[in-house]
Design a protein around this motif. Structure first.
Motif, PDB file in Angstrom:
ATOM      1  N   VAL A 173      43.909  21.001 102.203  1.00  0.00           N
ATOM      2  CA  VAL A 173      44.638  21.814 100.964  1.00  0.00           C
ATOM      3  C   VAL A 173      46.082  21.459 101.032  1.00  0.00           C
ATOM      4  O   VAL A 173      46.557  22.088 102.287  1.00  0.00           O
ATOM      5  N   ASP A 174      46.646  21.241 100.147  1.00  0.00           N
ATOM      6  CA  ASP A 174      48.123  21.150 100.021  1.00  0.00           C
ATOM      7  C   ASP A 174      48.516  22.167  99.330  1.00  0.00           C
ATOM      8  O   ASP A 174      48.163  22.596  98.249  1.00  0.00           O
ATOM      9  N   ASN A 175      48.909  23.253 100.063  1.00  0.00           N
ATOM     10  CA  ASN A 175      49.046  24.779  99.553  1.00  0.00           C
ATOM     11  C   ASN A 175      50.603  25.008  99.131  1.00  0.00           C
ATOM     12  O   ASN A 175      50.921  26.086  99.139  1.00  0.00           O
TER      13      ASN A 175
ATOM     14  N   TYR B 163      51.518  21.919 104.605  1.00  0.00           N
ATOM     15  CA  TYR B 163      52.770  22.609 103.745  1.00  0.00           C
ATOM     16  C   TYR B 163      54.002  21.613 103.748  1.00  0.00           C
ATOM     17  O   TYR B 163      54.115  20.901 104.739  1.00  0.00           O
ATOM     18  N   SER B 164      54.782  21.511 102.711  1.00  0.00           N
ATOM     19  CA  SER B 164      55.966  20.955 102.776  1.00  0.00           C
ATOM     20  C   SER B 164      57.063  22.258 103.010  1.00  0.00           C
ATOM     21  O   SER B 164      57.234  23.372 102.077  1.00  0.00           O
ATOM     22  N   CYS B 165      57.384  22.520 104.122  1.00  0.00           N
ATOM     23  CA  CYS B 165      58.230  23.659 104.433  1.00  0.00           C
ATOM     24  C   CYS B 165      59.626  23.606 103.947  1.00  0.00           C
ATOM     25  O   CYS B 165      60.336  24.542 103.699  1.00  0.00           O
ATOM     26  N   THR B 166      59.886  22.567 103.497  1.00  0.00           N
ATOM     27  CA  THR B 166      60.979  22.121 102.437  1.00  0.00           C
ATOM     28  C   THR B 166      61.220  23.021 101.403  1.00  0.00           C
ATOM     29  O   THR B 166      62.281  23.621 100.773  1.00  0.00           O
ATOM     30  N   LYS B 167      60.099  23.536 100.838  1.00  0.00           N
ATOM     31  CA  LYS B 167      60.056  24.178  99.490  1.00  0.00           C
ATOM     32  C   LYS B 167      60.162  25.766 100.003  1.00  0.00           C
ATOM     33  O   LYS B 167      61.316  26.058 100.409  1.00  0.00           O
ATOM     34  N   HIS B 168      59.137  26.505  99.640  1.00  0.00           N
ATOM     35  CA  HIS B 168      59.437  28.055  99.881  1.00  0.00           C
ATOM     36  C   HIS B 168      59.861  28.583 101.157  1.00  0.00           C
ATOM     37  O   HIS B 168      60.407  29.659 101.192  1.00  0.00           O
TER      38      HIS B 168
HETATM   39  C1  LIG Z   1      57.294  18.389  98.254  1.00  0.00           C
HETATM   40  C2  LIG Z   1      55.939  18.306  98.415  1.00  0.00           C
HETATM   41  C3  LIG Z   1      55.468  17.534  99.280  1.00  0.00           C
HETATM   42  C4  LIG Z   1      56.224  16.767  99.982  1.00  0.00           C
HETATM   43  O1  LIG Z   1      56.985  17.465 100.951  1.00  0.00           O
HETATM   44  P1  LIG Z   1      58.501  17.013 101.694  1.00  0.00           P
HETATM   45  O2  LIG Z   1      58.948  17.902 102.439  1.00  0.00           O
HETATM   46  O3  LIG Z   1      59.208  16.650 100.435  1.00  0.00           O
HETATM   47  O4  LIG Z   1      57.958  15.251 102.322  1.00  0.00           O
HETATM   48  C5  LIG Z   1      53.850  17.561  99.299  1.00  0.00           C
HETATM   49  N1  LIG Z   1      53.371  18.104  98.535  1.00  0.00           N
HETATM   50  C6  LIG Z   1      53.644  18.928  97.514  1.00  0.00           C
HETATM   51  C7  LIG Z   1      52.662  19.823  96.478  1.00  0.00           C
HETATM   52  C8  LIG Z   1      55.038  19.062  97.269  1.00  0.00           C
HETATM   53  O5  LIG Z   1      55.694  20.029  96.463  1.00  0.00           O
END
Ligand SMILES: *Cc1c(COP(=O)(O)O)cnc(C)c1O
Length: 400
Positions: free
Chosen positions: A186-188, A208-213
């Motif tokens: 699951v991509d959470n 997770y993309s830790c880049t986000k939240h």
């Molecule tokens: C951003 C994102 C990714 C990829 O993450 P990166 O850190 O940009 O490689 C994957 N899945 C979802 C749902 C995202 O929002």
């Protein structure tokens, strides 16, 4: 107070500050940042024993690093996972989770509504290596049952989905997947580790993309894969170690700082998202609002069961198609036009011409991504200021 990550008496906000800390003899307050590629041994015997596995010692930062390990422990603690491997990006997490698990001749079933690069991996990359891939409409349980009526190696899904915030029934899909012999990944990202616990819903692996939240302040890229100890150690780790998908210790340190405020940020951003979703639902020229926390969301009941909040993202459709969406976005002064998400600053993007432009118009239509859809990643600004800015977009729609 105890820093023992197994001490389950503490709640997430507390654990996000304390879990996973391993202080050096200097007793630093903030986690030490180990910007080192390698490590030295006391003698040749210790080096030999490290390589045979008789002694636990860091070897090389592609294999492991103390700052990265602190992040991995804290993420595993938050998720309730046995183990975690941090990766250089979110896509590094998704690609490693899938590529480490499947081989030629295997089958992968995925939900159609995936982040663009995840879609590319399933649609283009895996078939090139002899893996059969099948897409299913996320909400269509009969479709999942049909696709999973044959032996399958892995299922990949995203809920809420990007960008339309569709909610998938993780437990029902996991039950079908397990009968087919598949692990469920699951991509959470859209839910964050705070608003949804996929492992408790039957998933095997969370990415997770830790880049986000998790960074949440638009500074660094990173990712994480979480799951059972045996799978992480025997399936994922040999892959990530040898293919070089390692997270920089600097980025890991930034993310440890991000985790300290994750509860505060996600809570405030979710409250803002609910407020702007309500505002948009009543705005002239806004034809639809998609927010899992609103009773008019198509899977509202499921969202209530599966999540503890409505997400920090809102999708909405404006009248006038692409021209309407562009007029709306160009009228905004506070909210930035950016395809990133989960940031402290509010951002809008037009999926049809940016994040989802590579998906065919037919597939976009099937996903509901019309030319009037705008995805809004709601930040930490004051909700009144956000609504006032959105009002500029609404005026621009009327002027067209
Ligand atoms: C951003 C994102 C990714 C990829 O993450 P990166 O850190 O940009 O490689 C994957 N899945 C979802 C749902 C995202 O929002």
């Amino acid at each position: 107070m105890s820093n023992d990550p197994t001490d389950t008496a503490y709640r997430p906000a507390t654990r996000l500050l304390h879990a996973g800390i391993e202080r050096t003899p200097f007793g630093e307050t903030s986690e030490a940042m180990f910007l080192t590629s390698g490590f030295v041994y006391d003698n040749a015997e210790q080096a030999e024993a490290t390589f045979t596995g008789d002694v636990v010692h860091y070897q090389y930062s592609r294999f492991g690093n103390p700052t990265v390990a602190a992040l991995e422990r804290r993420l595993a603690d938050l998720e309730g996972a046995e183990a975690c491997i941090a990766t250089s990006t979110g896509m590094g997490a998704v690609s490693s989770a899938l590529l480490s698990h499947v081989k030629a001749g295997d089958r992968v079933v995925a939900s159609r509504a995936l982040f663009g690069s995840c879609h590319w991996i399933v649609a283009n990359l895996l078939p090139r290596y002899g893996v059969e891939t099948v897409f299913v409409d996320g909400g269509d349980l009969a479709g999942w049952a049909a696709a999973l009526s044959r032996p399958t190696a892995a299922v990949l899904l995203e809920s809420p989905s990007n960008p339309m915030l569709e909610i998938l029934d993780i437990r029902a899909i996991a039950d079908l997947a397990h009968k087919a012999g598949a692990i469920v990944v699951v991509d959470n990202v859209f839910a964050t580790p705070l608003l949804q616990k996929p492992l408790e819903l039957g998933a095997d692996v969370v990415v997770y993309s830790c880049t986000k939240h998790i960074d949440g302040q638009g500074r660094v890229l990173g990712g994480a894969v979480l799951g059972r100890q045996d799978w992480i150690a025997n399936t994922l780790q040999p892959f990530t170690r040898n293919t070089g998908n390692a997270l920089s210790p600097f980025n890991a340190w930034v993310m440890l700082k991000g985790l300290e405020t994750l509860t505060l940020r996600v809570r405030a951003m979710t409250e803002n998202a609910a407020a702007v979703a309500d505002y948009l639902a009543g705005a002239e020229g806004v034809t639809r609002v998609f927010y899992p926390g609103r009773p008019d969301h198509p899977q509202y009941e499921l969202a209530q069961r599966q999540m503890t909040g409505g997400s920090t993202l809102v999708a909405f459709e404006v009248a006038g198609g692409k021209a309407g969406a562009f007029a709306f976005m160009n009228a905004l002064r506070l909210i930035a036009i950016s395809n990133n998400l989960g940031d402290a600053r509010s951002m809008v993007t037009h999926p049809a011409t940016t994040t989802h432009m590579k998906i065919s118009p037919e597939d976009r239509a099937q996903l509901g991504i019309t030319d009037g859809v705008i995805r809004f990643s709601v930040g930490l600004e004051d909700a009144e200021d956000l609504k006032n800015d959105l009002a500029r977009g609404v005026v621009a729609l009327g002027l067209r």
